[in-house]
Motif scaffolding. Sequence first.
Motif, PDB file in Angstrom:
ATOM      1  N   UNK A  17      -5.075   4.485  20.182  1.00 28.42           N
ATOM      2  CA  UNK A  17      -5.822   5.705  19.836  1.00 28.42           C
ATOM      3  C   UNK A  17      -5.694   6.125  18.372  1.00 28.42           C
ATOM      4  N   UNK A  18      -4.732   5.571  17.673  1.00 29.99           N
ATOM      5  CA  UNK A  18      -4.478   5.975  16.291  1.00 29.99           C
ATOM      6  C   UNK A  18      -4.922   4.932  15.277  1.00 29.99           C
ATOM      7  N   UNK A  19      -5.539   3.846  15.759  1.00 29.65           N
ATOM      8  CA  UNK A  19      -6.047   2.792  14.884  1.00 29.65           C
ATOM      9  C   UNK A  19      -7.558   2.964  14.770  1.00 29.65           C
ATOM     10  N   UNK A  20      -8.006   3.181  13.538  1.00 29.88           N
ATOM     11  CA  UNK A  20      -9.428   3.439  13.281  1.00 29.88           C
ATOM     12  C   UNK A  20     -10.084   2.283  12.542  1.00 29.88           C
ATOM     13  N   UNK A  21      -9.936   1.068  13.062  1.00 29.47           N
ATOM     14  CA  UNK A  21     -10.542  -0.086  12.435  1.00 29.47           C
ATOM     15  C   UNK A  21      -9.532  -0.873  11.624  1.00 29.47           C
ATOM     16  N   UNK A  22     -10.061  -1.786  10.802  1.00 27.25           N
ATOM     17  CA  UNK A  22      -9.181  -2.653  10.013  1.00 27.25           C
ATOM     18  C   UNK A  22      -9.926  -3.222   8.816  1.00 27.25           C
ATOM     19  N   UNK A  23      -9.147  -3.698   7.873  1.00 25.68           N
ATOM     20  CA  UNK A  23      -9.649  -4.441   6.716  1.00 25.68           C
ATOM     21  C   UNK A  23      -8.943  -5.791   6.720  1.00 25.68           C
ATOM     22  N   UNK A  24      -9.614  -6.792   6.173  1.00 20.74           N
ATOM     23  CA  UNK A  24      -9.017  -8.120   6.022  1.00 20.74           C
ATOM     24  C   UNK A  24      -8.768  -8.325   4.528  1.00 20.74           C
ATOM     25  N   UNK A  25      -7.536  -8.712   4.196  1.00 21.87           N
ATOM     26  CA  UNK A  25      -7.189  -8.969   2.801  1.00 21.87           C
ATOM     27  C   UNK A  25      -6.224 -10.140   2.774  1.00 21.87           C
ATOM     28  N   UNK A  26      -6.568 -11.184   2.040  1.00 23.74           N
ATOM     29  CA  UNK A  26      -5.736 -12.390   1.949  1.00 23.74           C
ATOM     30  C   UNK A  26      -5.368 -12.926   3.328  1.00 23.74           C
ATOM     31  N   UNK A  27      -6.336 -12.999   4.194  1.00 25.43           N
ATOM     32  CA  UNK A  27      -6.181 -13.496   5.568  1.00 25.43           C
ATOM     33  C   UNK A  27      -5.229 -12.656   6.415  1.00 25.43           C
ATOM     34  N   UNK A  28      -4.918 -11.456   5.992  1.00 26.07           N
ATOM     35  CA  UNK A  28      -4.075 -10.526   6.755  1.00 26.07           C
ATOM     36  C   UNK A  28      -4.949  -9.401   7.287  1.00 26.07           C
ATOM     37  N   UNK A  29      -4.694  -9.001   8.519  1.00 28.94           N
ATOM     38  CA  UNK A  29      -5.397  -7.864   9.102  1.00 28.94           C
ATOM     39  C   UNK A  29      -4.588  -6.611   8.792  1.00 28.94           C
ATOM     40  N   UNK A  30      -5.216  -5.643   8.157  1.00 32.39           N
ATOM     41  CA  UNK A  30      -4.599  -4.365   7.819  1.00 32.39           C
ATOM     42  C   UNK A  30      -5.227  -3.314   8.723  1.00 32.39           C
ATOM     43  N   UNK A  31      -4.482  -2.877   9.719  1.00 34.53           N
ATOM     44  CA  UNK A  31      -4.985  -1.885  10.667  1.00 34.53           C
ATOM     45  C   UNK A  31      -4.899  -0.501  10.031  1.00 34.53           C
ATOM     46  N   UNK A  71       5.915  10.645   4.579  1.00 32.98           N
ATOM     47  CA  UNK A  71       5.832  12.079   4.859  1.00 32.98           C
ATOM     48  C   UNK A  71       4.359  12.416   5.051  1.00 32.98           C
ATOM     49  N   UNK A  72       4.052  12.970   6.215  1.00 34.66           N
ATOM     50  CA  UNK A  72       2.679  13.378   6.522  1.00 34.66           C
ATOM     51  C   UNK A  72       2.678  14.872   6.795  1.00 34.66           C
ATOM     52  N   UNK A  73       1.667  15.526   6.279  1.00 35.03           N
ATOM     53  CA  UNK A  73       1.520  16.960   6.485  1.00 35.03           C
ATOM     54  C   UNK A  73       0.073  17.189   6.895  1.00 35.03           C
ATOM     55  N   UNK A  74      -0.090  17.654   8.125  1.00 42.35           N
ATOM     56  CA  UNK A  74      -1.435  17.885   8.654  1.00 42.35           C
ATOM     57  C   UNK A  74      -1.430  19.234   9.350  1.00 42.35           C
ATOM     58  N   UNK A  97      -3.153  11.622  10.639  1.00 40.62           N
ATOM     59  CA  UNK A  97      -3.585  12.969  11.030  1.00 40.62           C
ATOM     60  C   UNK A  97      -3.869  13.040  12.524  1.00 40.62           C
ATOM     61  N   UNK A  98      -4.511  12.038  13.088  1.00 39.64           N
ATOM     62  CA  UNK A  98      -4.749  12.010  14.536  1.00 39.64           C
ATOM     63  C   UNK A  98      -3.428  11.900  15.278  1.00 39.64           C
ATOM     64  N   UNK A  99      -2.515  11.099  14.738  1.00 40.52           N
ATOM     65  CA  UNK A  99      -1.211  10.912  15.361  1.00 40.52           C
ATOM     66  C   UNK A  99      -0.439  12.226  15.454  1.00 40.52           C
ATOM     67  N   UNK A 141      -1.330  14.490  18.391  1.00 39.66           N
ATOM     68  CA  UNK A 141      -1.160  13.974  19.741  1.00 39.66           C
ATOM     69  C   UNK A 141      -0.105  14.770  20.508  1.00 39.66           C
ATOM     70  N   UNK A 142      -0.415  15.221  21.728  1.00 39.11           N
ATOM     71  CA  UNK A 142       0.550  15.996  22.520  1.00 39.11           C
ATOM     72  C   UNK A 142       1.863  15.253  22.779  1.00 39.11           C
ATOM     73  N   UNK A 143       1.806  13.935  22.964  1.00 39.06           N
ATOM     74  CA  UNK A 143       3.038  13.165  23.193  1.00 39.06           C
ATOM     75  C   UNK A 143       3.935  13.220  21.958  1.00 39.06           C
ATOM     76  N   UNK A 144       3.340  13.137  20.790  1.00 36.59           N
ATOM     77  CA  UNK A 144       4.106  13.209  19.546  1.00 36.59           C
ATOM     78  C   UNK A 144       4.700  14.606  19.352  1.00 36.59           C
TER      79      UNK A 144
END
Length: 181
Positions: A148-162, A109-112, A167-169, A172-175
């Motif tokens: 457009x909704x991915x603002x970088x990433x972190x690496x944890x246990x060899x997994x990429x966490x995007x 649940x997101x509220x923006x 809030x940006x999503x 978005x007018x399409x959304x």
Amino acid sequence: MSAKIAPFAALSDIASRSKSFAEGLPAQEEAVELWSGIGFTLAGEHFVAPMGEVTEILHIPRYTQIPGVKSWMQGLANVRGRLLPIMDLGQFFELSKTSVSSRDRRVLVVEHGEVLSGLIVDSVLGMQYFAVDGFKDTVENVNRSMAPFINGAYIKNDEVWKVFSASTFTEDPKFLSVSQW
């Protein structure tokens, strides 16, 4: 007077011998600044939404389908007296379907601003913590419609966490355009 000095001298002697056998304090480790978010999966990939952007995590509630809306708009649910639009995030981004059990699927649940939305994801992985200095600005292999909704990433246990910006999503007018017409 000598009776008073003897106990003091004895205590001083015990204190000095104790100090000589005592180990030093543990080395002070530098504190690592952490970034936290809600981890989730979508089409087999790991994502994390910043902590302040997800207000609640739900099992998929009962919802009423609405005619004349796009396929990713699942319907409206009444959650504690509030109407919550339920959207399938994987369908929105046209990601390949996974064989995730419907029991594992959850709603973020997101509220923006004025927008309240429930985003269906494949699973929720709970709170995730990452060292702030482990942040990467650039992310490889990002779905074009999701980029457009991915603002970088972190690496944890060899997994990429995007890092997914809910809030940006939700801005978005399409959304915001759920009507088929």
